[in-house]
Scaffold this active site. Structure first.
Site, PDB file in Angstrom:
ATOM      1  N   ASP A 130       0.869  -1.182   0.000  1.00 52.27           N
ATOM      2  CA  ASP A 130       0.000   0.000   0.000  1.00 52.27           C
ATOM      3  C   ASP A 130       0.900   1.226   0.000  1.00 52.27           C
ATOM      4  OD1 ASP A 130      -3.241   0.351   1.003  1.00 52.27           O
ATOM      5  OD2 ASP A 130      -1.953   2.132   1.004  1.00 52.27           O
ATOM      6  N   GLN A 158     -16.188   4.918  -4.000  1.00 49.51           N
ATOM      7  CA  GLN A 158     -17.371   5.781  -4.158  1.00 49.51           C
ATOM      8  C   GLN A 158     -17.784   6.396  -2.819  1.00 49.51           C
ATOM      9  OE1 GLN A 158     -19.352   2.333  -6.199  1.00 49.51           O
ATOM     10  NE2 GLN A 158     -20.781   3.954  -6.745  1.00 49.51           N
ATOM     11  N   ARG A 200     -19.576   5.126 -10.069  1.00 47.30           N
ATOM     12  CA  ARG A 200     -18.241   4.547 -10.224  1.00 47.30           C
ATOM     13  C   ARG A 200     -17.448   5.342 -11.253  1.00 47.30           C
ATOM     14  NH1 ARG A 200     -21.968   0.418  -9.770  1.00 47.30           N
ATOM     15  NH2 ARG A 200     -21.581  -1.117  -8.131  1.00 47.30           N
ATOM     16  N   SER A 225       0.365   4.408 -12.203  1.00 42.34           N
ATOM     17  CA  SER A 225       1.608   4.348 -11.425  1.00 42.34           C
ATOM     18  C   SER A 225       1.801   2.949 -10.825  1.00 42.34           C
ATOM     19  CB  SER A 225       1.655   5.464 -10.379  1.00 42.34           C
ATOM     20  OG  SER A 225       1.221   5.014  -9.141  1.00 42.34           O
ATOM     21  N   SER A 236     -10.398  -2.103  -8.593  1.00 49.24           N
ATOM     22  CA  SER A 236     -10.625  -0.656  -8.390  1.00 49.24           C
ATOM     23  C   SER A 236     -11.611  -0.146  -9.426  1.00 49.24           C
ATOM     24  CB  SER A 236      -9.304   0.101  -8.524  1.00 49.24           C
ATOM     25  OG  SER A 236      -8.311  -0.513  -7.744  1.00 49.24           O
ATOM     26  N   ASN A 237     -12.402   0.828  -9.009  1.00 55.51           N
ATOM     27  CA  ASN A 237     -13.444   1.363  -9.901  1.00 55.51           C
ATOM     28  C   ASN A 237     -13.032   2.640 -10.624  1.00 55.51           C
ATOM     29  OD1 ASN A 237     -15.715  -0.332  -9.866  1.00 55.51           O
ATOM     30  ND2 ASN A 237     -16.178   0.260  -7.755  1.00 55.51           N
ATOM     31  N   ASP A 241     -21.740  -8.273  -9.139  1.00 57.18           N
ATOM     32  CA  ASP A 241     -23.122  -8.004  -9.563  1.00 57.18           C
ATOM     33  C   ASP A 241     -23.855  -9.326  -9.813  1.00 57.18           C
ATOM     34  OD1 ASP A 241     -22.475  -4.927 -11.094  1.00 57.18           O
ATOM     35  OD2 ASP A 241     -20.929  -6.391 -10.658  1.00 57.18           O
ATOM     36  N   THR A 242     -23.130 -10.272 -10.430  1.00 57.64           N
ATOM     37  CA  THR A 242     -23.734 -11.568 -10.731  1.00 57.64           C
ATOM     38  C   THR A 242     -24.024 -12.343  -9.442  1.00 57.64           C
ATOM     39  OG1 THR A 242     -22.733 -11.643 -12.911  1.00 57.64           O
ATOM     40  CG2 THR A 242     -23.320 -13.770 -11.934  1.00 57.64           C
ATOM     41  N   ARG A 279     -24.757 -10.969  -6.625  1.00 53.88           N
ATOM     42  CA  ARG A 279     -25.954 -10.317  -6.060  1.00 53.88           C
ATOM     43  C   ARG A 279     -27.211 -10.798  -6.789  1.00 53.88           C
ATOM     44  NH1 ARG A 279     -22.896  -4.464  -5.850  1.00 53.88           N
ATOM     45  NH2 ARG A 279     -22.158  -4.615  -3.703  1.00 53.88           N
ATOM     46  N   ARG A 328     -27.656 -13.679  -8.377  1.00 55.84           N
ATOM     47  CA  ARG A 328     -27.956 -15.074  -8.036  1.00 55.84           C
ATOM     48  C   ARG A 328     -28.564 -15.154  -6.645  1.00 55.84           C
ATOM     49  NH1 ARG A 328     -22.616 -18.252  -9.068  1.00 55.84           N
ATOM     50  NH2 ARG A 328     -23.912 -20.064  -8.646  1.00 55.84           N
ATOM     51  N   HIS A 376     -19.353  -2.864 -15.204  1.00 56.04           N
ATOM     52  CA  HIS A 376     -19.604  -2.978 -13.765  1.00 56.04           C
ATOM     53  C   HIS A 376     -20.057  -1.588 -13.339  1.00 56.04           C
ATOM     54  CE1 HIS A 376     -19.355  -3.595  -9.525  1.00 56.04           C
ATOM     55  NE2 HIS A 376     -18.348  -2.759  -9.385  1.00 56.04           N
ATOM     56  N   THR A 386     -18.712  -0.886   0.424  1.00 51.53           N
ATOM     57  CA  THR A 386     -19.092  -2.300   0.277  1.00 51.53           C
ATOM     58  C   THR A 386     -17.797  -3.102   0.153  1.00 51.53           C
ATOM     59  OG1 THR A 386     -19.088  -2.643  -2.125  1.00 51.53           O
ATOM     60  CG2 THR A 386     -20.984  -1.494  -1.215  1.00 51.53           C
TER      61      THR A 386
HETATM   62  P1  6V0 Z   1     -10.206   2.150   0.734  1.00 50.24           P
HETATM   63  O1  6V0 Z   1     -10.616   1.461   1.979  1.00 50.24           O
HETATM   64  O2  6V0 Z   1     -10.117   3.621   0.689  1.00 50.24           O
HETATM   65  O3  6V0 Z   1      -8.789   1.517   0.308  1.00 50.24           O
HETATM   66  C1  6V0 Z   1      -8.027   1.963  -0.753  1.00 50.24           C
HETATM   67  C2  6V0 Z   1      -6.575   1.691  -0.422  1.00 50.24           C
HETATM   68  O4  6V0 Z   1      -5.788   2.018  -1.578  1.00 50.24           O
HETATM   69  C3  6V0 Z   1      -6.045   2.542   0.744  1.00 50.24           C
HETATM   70  O5  6V0 Z   1      -5.446   1.715   1.710  1.00 50.24           O
HETATM   71  C4  6V0 Z   1      -5.032   3.455   0.074  1.00 50.24           C
HETATM   72  O6  6V0 Z   1      -3.931   3.816   0.918  1.00 50.24           O
HETATM   73  C5  6V0 Z   1      -4.591   2.592  -1.108  1.00 50.24           C
HETATM   74  N1  6V0 Z   1      -3.945   3.340  -2.183  1.00 50.24           N
HETATM   75  C6  6V0 Z   1      -4.283   4.538  -2.702  1.00 50.24           C
HETATM   76  N2  6V0 Z   1      -3.413   4.892  -3.669  1.00 50.24           N
HETATM   77  C7  6V0 Z   1      -2.510   3.885  -3.768  1.00 50.24           C
HETATM   78  C8  6V0 Z   1      -1.370   3.676  -4.564  1.00 50.24           C
HETATM   79  N3  6V0 Z   1      -0.978   4.563  -5.483  1.00 50.24           N
HETATM   80  N4  6V0 Z   1      -0.678   2.544  -4.403  1.00 50.24           N
HETATM   81  C9  6V0 Z   1      -1.053   1.620  -3.468  1.00 50.24           C
HETATM   82  N5  6V0 Z   1      -2.127   1.779  -2.681  1.00 50.24           N
HETATM   83  C10 6V0 Z   1      -2.838   2.896  -2.818  1.00 50.24           C
HETATM   84  O7  6V0 Z   1     -11.161   1.734  -0.489  1.00 50.24           O
HETATM   85  P2  6V0 Z   1     -11.956   0.348  -0.672  1.00 50.24           P
HETATM   86  O8  6V0 Z   1     -11.052  -0.765  -0.295  1.00 50.24           O
HETATM   87  O9  6V0 Z   1     -13.298   0.463  -0.069  1.00 50.24           O
HETATM   88  O10 6V0 Z   1     -12.171   0.353  -2.264  1.00 50.24           O
HETATM   89  C11 6V0 Z   1     -11.065   0.145  -3.142  1.00 50.24           C
HETATM   90  C12 6V0 Z   1     -11.529   0.202  -4.584  1.00 50.24           C
HETATM   91  O11 6V0 Z   1     -12.375  -0.907  -4.859  1.00 50.24           O
HETATM   92  C13 6V0 Z   1     -12.362   1.455  -4.914  1.00 50.24           C
HETATM   93  O12 6V0 Z   1     -11.998   1.966  -6.184  1.00 50.24           O
HETATM   94  C14 6V0 Z   1     -13.786   0.932  -4.923  1.00 50.24           C
HETATM   95  O13 6V0 Z   1     -14.657   1.725  -5.689  1.00 50.24           O
HETATM   96  C15 6V0 Z   1     -13.557  -0.443  -5.517  1.00 50.24           C
HETATM   97  N6  6V0 Z   1     -14.634  -1.404  -5.343  1.00 50.24           N
HETATM   98  C16 6V0 Z   1     -14.808  -2.287  -6.343  1.00 50.24           C
HETATM   99  C17 6V0 Z   1     -15.804  -3.233  -6.306  1.00 50.24           C
HETATM  100  C18 6V0 Z   1     -15.982  -4.170  -7.464  1.00 50.24           C
HETATM  101  O14 6V0 Z   1     -16.982  -4.918  -7.547  1.00 50.24           O
HETATM  102  N7  6V0 Z   1     -15.050  -4.193  -8.407  1.00 50.24           N
HETATM  103  C19 6V0 Z   1     -16.668  -3.310  -5.184  1.00 50.24           C
HETATM  104  C20 6V0 Z   1     -16.474  -2.440  -4.139  1.00 50.24           C
HETATM  105  C21 6V0 Z   1     -15.451  -1.393  -4.160  1.00 50.24           C
END
Ligand code: 6V0
Length: 324
Positions: free
Chosen positions: A47, A95, A101, A114, A132-133, A161-162, A164, A166, A188, A241
């Site tokens: 991280d 979000q 998203r 990066s 990531s979104n 989504d799928t 959810r 099901r 998504h 979520t």
């Molecule tokens: P969070 O809890 O804010 O965690 C994000 C993490 O990323 C933090 O620990 C940050 O320090 C770290 N971070 C930020 N920049 C960097 C970087 N350059 N290098 C390394 N780490 C970094 O967010 P959360 O975990 O809730 O969500 C993470 C992502 O998942 C978001 O974009 C959400 O929108 C996405 N989601 C995607 C879903 C999906 O179905 N694909 C579902 C839910 C959330």
């Protein structure tokens, strides 16, 4: 390039190593789920907030005596990617209540580019999973940044989504969700759709079940809307979520590491399937240790094909205006 060109150069699977980039809610939910699976040997947490990764690793290892005792869990950096089998990327902004998203695209594109650059510099040659979104766009950015084969990079896409869908169908028809088959396809996000003609309970067409049980067709639309809006509702109630996506990601990591050839709906790179190419979007695909082995092309009705086209166009417009 054919899939077989990179397959022989991928890391051996004797030591099953997973690197998680982004130790927030989503990443750590996956990590916690993986702790309880027997399928991995090493889990590295990366991280930008190194203290967070270190704290999470310390917290997790204290559960090892009651789970998978031989698993190595530690905070690391991109040099740990070199010999990893799978990297899961959950880094970036999430979000906020009311935010779509797609509104995350600018900030997360920079982060993905990066992270992708650092992964590339490590010499990694396994499979990357992006959550990531906005997921489909971030997967595209990751593939471009790493230069890996488009089938080695995939997004969690519509897997959550799928799940959810099901769950909701199972709940309504009183059937175990494991016996419900069908997919949310497309982005998504808000332009996703369900291909109802390809949905089944067991081997029986869902549409036939609906007819036999005299369920109004509106009910299916209500189920879809519930699924589409689930993230907004959960974020309004608890601000994020993560359990559902965490379990989905852990399942996907298993499918890759176990070379399962399992069908899952993921964000895959299209090369002409469904009439589109050059972008990532949610479609069912056969997944194994090489990543995407093969995209399944389902027969779509004219109206579903239109929905799919609209979803592709939404994503393509963002790629053209924001990403490239
Ligand atoms: P969070 O809890 O804010 O965690 C994000 C993490 O990323 C933090 O620990 C940050 O320090 C770290 N971070 C930020 N920049 C960097 C970087 N350059 N290098 C390394 N780490 C970094 O967010 P959360 O975990 O809730 O969500 C993470 C992502 O998942 C978001 O974009 C959400 O929108 C996405 N989601 C995607 C879903 C999906 O179905 N694909 C579902 C839910 C959330």
């Amino acid at each position: 390039m054919a899939m077989t060109d990179y397959l022989n150069d991928m890391p051996a699977q004797g030591n099953r190593k997973v690197v998680l980039v982004g130790t927030g809610f989503v990443g750590m939910s996956m990590a916690y789920t993986l702790m309880n699976h027997k399928g991995i040997d090493e889990l590295v947490l990366v991280d930008v907030n190194t203290e967070k990764a270190e704290g999470e690793a310390m917290d997790l290892v204290h559960g090892l005596p009651y789970a998978n005792g031989k698993l190595k869990v530690y905070a690391g950096d991109y040099s740990d990617c070199t010999d990893a089998n799978v990297i899961v990327v959950t880094a970036g902004a999430a979000q906020k209540p009311g935010q779509t998203r797609l509104e995350l695209v600018a900030i997360n594109t920079k982060i993905m580019a990066s992270v992708g650059k650092s992964i590339k510099e490590s010499g990694f040659n396994g499979v990357i999973v992006v959550a990531s979104n906005p997921c489909d766009i971030m997967t595209y950015v990751m593939q471009k940044a790493t230069g890996l084969h488009p089938y080695q990079v995939l997004g969690s896409g519509t897997m959550l989504d799928t799940a959810r869908l099901r769950y909701e169908i199972g709940n309504f028809f009183e059937v175990n969700p494991a016996s419900v088959h069908g997919y949310i396809m497309g982005e998504h996000g808000d332009s996703s759709f369900v291909s109802w003609t390809n949905a089944y309970i067991g081997c029986k067409s869902l549409l036939e079940v609906v007819e036999e049980r005299k369920v109004p067709f509106d009910q299916l639309q209500r189920i879809y809307e519930q699924v589409r809006d689930a993230a907004y509702e959960i974020i309004n109630k608890k601000r994020a979520t993560y359990y559902g996506i965490g379990m989905s990601l852990a399942r996907l990591v298993d499918a890759i590491l176990n070379n399962e050839n399992t069908v899952l709906p993921l964000s895959c790179y299209l090369e002409g399937q469904y009439g589109h190419e050059g972008l990532y979007i949610g479609v069912p695909a056969i997944i194994n240790r090489a990543g995407i082995r093969e995209i399944l092309t389902l027969p779509l009705t004219e109206s579903d094909q239109e929905k799919f086209d609209r979803s592709c166009n939404t994503l393509q417009e963002i790629i053209d205006t924001t990403v490239t």
